[in-house]
Motif scaffolding. Sequence first.
Motif, mmCIF file in Angstrom:
data_model
loop_
_atom_site.group_PDB
_atom_site.id
_atom_site.type_symbol
_atom_site.label_atom_id
_atom_site.label_comp_id
_atom_site.label_asym_id
_atom_site.label_seq_id
_atom_site.Cartn_x
_atom_site.Cartn_y
_atom_site.Cartn_z
ATOM 1 N N MET A 34 1.707 -2.954 -2.362
ATOM 2 C CA MET A 34 3.077 -2.310 -2.415
ATOM 3 C C MET A 34 3.040 -1.391 -1.368
ATOM 4 O O MET A 34 4.366 -0.871 -1.119
ATOM 5 C CB MET A 34 3.617 -1.948 -3.660
ATOM 6 C CG MET A 34 2.783 -0.391 -4.361
ATOM 7 S SD MET A 34 3.704 0.132 -5.750
ATOM 8 C CE MET A 34 4.911 1.264 -4.984
ATOM 9 N N SER A 35 2.081 -0.835 -0.698
ATOM 10 C CA SER A 35 2.186 0.336 0.361
ATOM 11 C C SER A 35 2.136 -0.514 1.593
ATOM 12 O O SER A 35 2.498 0.331 2.661
ATOM 13 C CB SER A 35 0.994 0.899 0.090
ATOM 14 O OG SER A 35 0.622 1.826 -1.047
ATOM 15 N N SER A 36 2.083 -1.740 1.670
ATOM 16 C CA SER A 36 2.335 -2.475 2.906
ATOM 17 C C SER A 36 3.683 -2.589 3.233
ATOM 18 O O SER A 36 4.631 -3.079 2.566
ATOM 19 C CB SER A 36 1.777 -3.813 3.020
ATOM 20 O OG SER A 36 0.340 -3.871 2.720
ATOM 21 N N ALA A 37 4.014 -2.706 4.656
ATOM 22 C CA ALA A 37 5.516 -2.628 5.206
ATOM 23 C C ALA A 37 5.932 -4.003 5.433
ATOM 24 O O ALA A 37 7.105 -4.364 5.619
ATOM 25 C CB ALA A 37 5.646 -1.965 6.393
ATOM 26 N N HIS A 38 5.105 -5.047 5.361
ATOM 27 C CA HIS A 38 5.632 -6.502 5.432
ATOM 28 C C HIS A 38 6.091 -6.920 4.226
ATOM 29 O O HIS A 38 6.267 -6.454 3.314
ATOM 30 C CB HIS A 38 4.388 -7.271 5.975
ATOM 31 C CG HIS A 38 2.857 -7.364 5.105
ATOM 32 N ND1 HIS A 38 3.075 -7.451 3.787
ATOM 33 C CD2 HIS A 38 1.701 -6.764 5.481
ATOM 34 C CE1 HIS A 38 1.924 -7.165 3.309
ATOM 35 N NE2 HIS A 38 1.005 -7.020 4.156
ATOM 36 N N TYR A 39 6.423 -8.314 4.274
ATOM 37 C CA TYR A 39 7.187 -8.988 3.353
ATOM 38 C C TYR A 39 6.579 -9.042 2.145
ATOM 39 O O TYR A 39 7.165 -8.764 1.187
ATOM 40 C CB TYR A 39 7.604 -10.526 3.890
ATOM 41 C CG TYR A 39 8.107 -11.392 2.765
ATOM 42 C CD1 TYR A 39 9.440 -11.349 2.241
ATOM 43 C CD2 TYR A 39 7.064 -12.171 1.933
ATOM 44 C CE1 TYR A 39 9.847 -12.082 1.282
ATOM 45 C CE2 TYR A 39 7.338 -12.796 1.127
ATOM 46 C CZ TYR A 39 9.028 -13.117 0.615
ATOM 47 O OH TYR A 39 9.337 -13.558 -0.566
ATOM 48 N N PHE A 40 5.304 -9.265 2.075
ATOM 49 C CA PHE A 40 4.596 -9.219 0.883
ATOM 50 C C PHE A 40 4.437 -8.005 0.211
ATOM 51 O O PHE A 40 4.612 -8.207 -1.136
ATOM 52 C CB PHE A 40 3.093 -9.939 1.032
ATOM 53 C CG PHE A 40 2.845 -11.331 1.655
ATOM 54 C CD1 PHE A 40 3.083 -12.517 0.656
ATOM 55 C CD2 PHE A 40 3.064 -11.783 2.907
ATOM 56 C CE1 PHE A 40 3.138 -13.848 1.321
ATOM 57 C CE2 PHE A 40 3.098 -12.926 3.539
ATOM 58 C CZ PHE A 40 3.097 -13.977 2.682
ATOM 59 N N GLY A 41 4.094 -7.032 0.784
ATOM 60 C CA GLY A 41 4.044 -5.750 0.324
ATOM 61 C C GLY A 41 5.263 -5.381 -0.130
ATOM 62 O O GLY A 41 5.370 -4.786 -1.622
ATOM 63 N N GLN A 42 6.301 -5.695 0.398
ATOM 64 C CA GLN A 42 7.712 -5.197 -0.166
ATOM 65 C C GLN A 42 8.102 -5.969 -1.385
ATOM 66 O O GLN A 42 8.935 -5.576 -2.199
ATOM 67 C CB GLN A 42 8.795 -5.212 1.063
ATOM 68 C CG GLN A 42 8.696 -4.136 2.163
ATOM 69 C CD GLN A 42 8.179 -2.807 1.536
ATOM 70 O OE1 GLN A 42 9.095 -2.284 0.957
ATOM 71 N NE2 GLN A 42 6.860 -2.330 1.739
#
Length: 380
Positions: free
Chosen positions: A35-43
């Motif tokens: 969830m800290s990632s800015a890409h689609y999977f994280g968001q």
Amino acid sequence: MAKLSPIYADYNSTTPLCDSVVEAFLNWQRITGNMSSAHYFGQQVHGIYDDACDVIKELLGARSFDLFSCGSATEANYWWLYSLLNDVKGVPRIISTVIEHPCVMEPLLYYAEQGRIDLQLCPVGPDGVIDMDVFKSLLNESTLMVSVMYANNEIGTIQPMADVVQAAKSVGALVHSDMVQAAGKLRLDLDNLGVDAVSLSAHKCYAPTGCGGLMVRDKSWLRPLFLGGSQQQKLRAGTVNVMGMDLFSKGLTYCYDQLSHHLDIHAWGRELCQRFKFVSPIIQIKPGQVLWNTLPLAISNYISHDAMMRLDMLGVAVATGSACSTGAVDISPVISALNLSNELSERVVRLSFGYPTTSDDLIKISDLFVSLETNSVNFS
């Protein structure tokens, strides 16, 4: 939900996974992302986390709180106490009760032994409930915080939290409550209750172990327990357990969907005591003052450990109010606080039930108590 066999009567220890939690867990086979990632999977995962937190806060009436994920209620309790007391100025008064869980009691005793706090422990009466007159007498202008468990894990007693909060606020004290046993078993409205911090645990709510929650009304009170990441507003380092929080929200939802459908455990307990004269309640069960699912009993012809072992052999899992080793019996602080006779204190077992418990389960347990009456065996 899968039935446990033998009969499980230790729900206050942990709960089985409910069907909605199992279904959500299986769905996580198709989900990936930090969830800290800015890409689609994280968001996408971040959205699941936000939704889970919203559900939990809605169910507990805690919309004004910040909810932080952690590894357990033990961590949540310690995190709160550490934040307030590790760098505390002066020697403020802290008030708690003699029947708190060890994960609250031991940190408080640690700070008290170091001379950093003035710790006052409020006693309970024979009914397991604090005396509000005594509690109020402990409050003074130097009181920084009170920590009172809403519902006790061993005896099920429910404390008068609204009165506790009102009294504490009259001297400007913060109020923390370990609500691990209350969440999912009692209707809660934390916004109106007025507490400042609450600790939670997923595995008491038909979700997996390894996920706890700390809710605070003002996050500025918190201090990072450990460093190493900017997660959770830089207050709790480490990759967030999104799956744990998602499953927690599903389990808590199940609890409140089932809350109005549970069995009358206390009525069954009264019938059990009437049928078997060697079984007796250790506290007076008053309406609304003891968790619906919790039944502490004394079995007069067995030491508690022996009764637990005998019931286990018969196919019923229960807990004890004492520990037995090398022939000695160590009474738990909670049972000791009730000021029972030594003989009675050594004979306490706790039966705790859940929403999956059936009437047939209770009938079978009642019938098995015949063996406790006729086959007394010492397992020490």
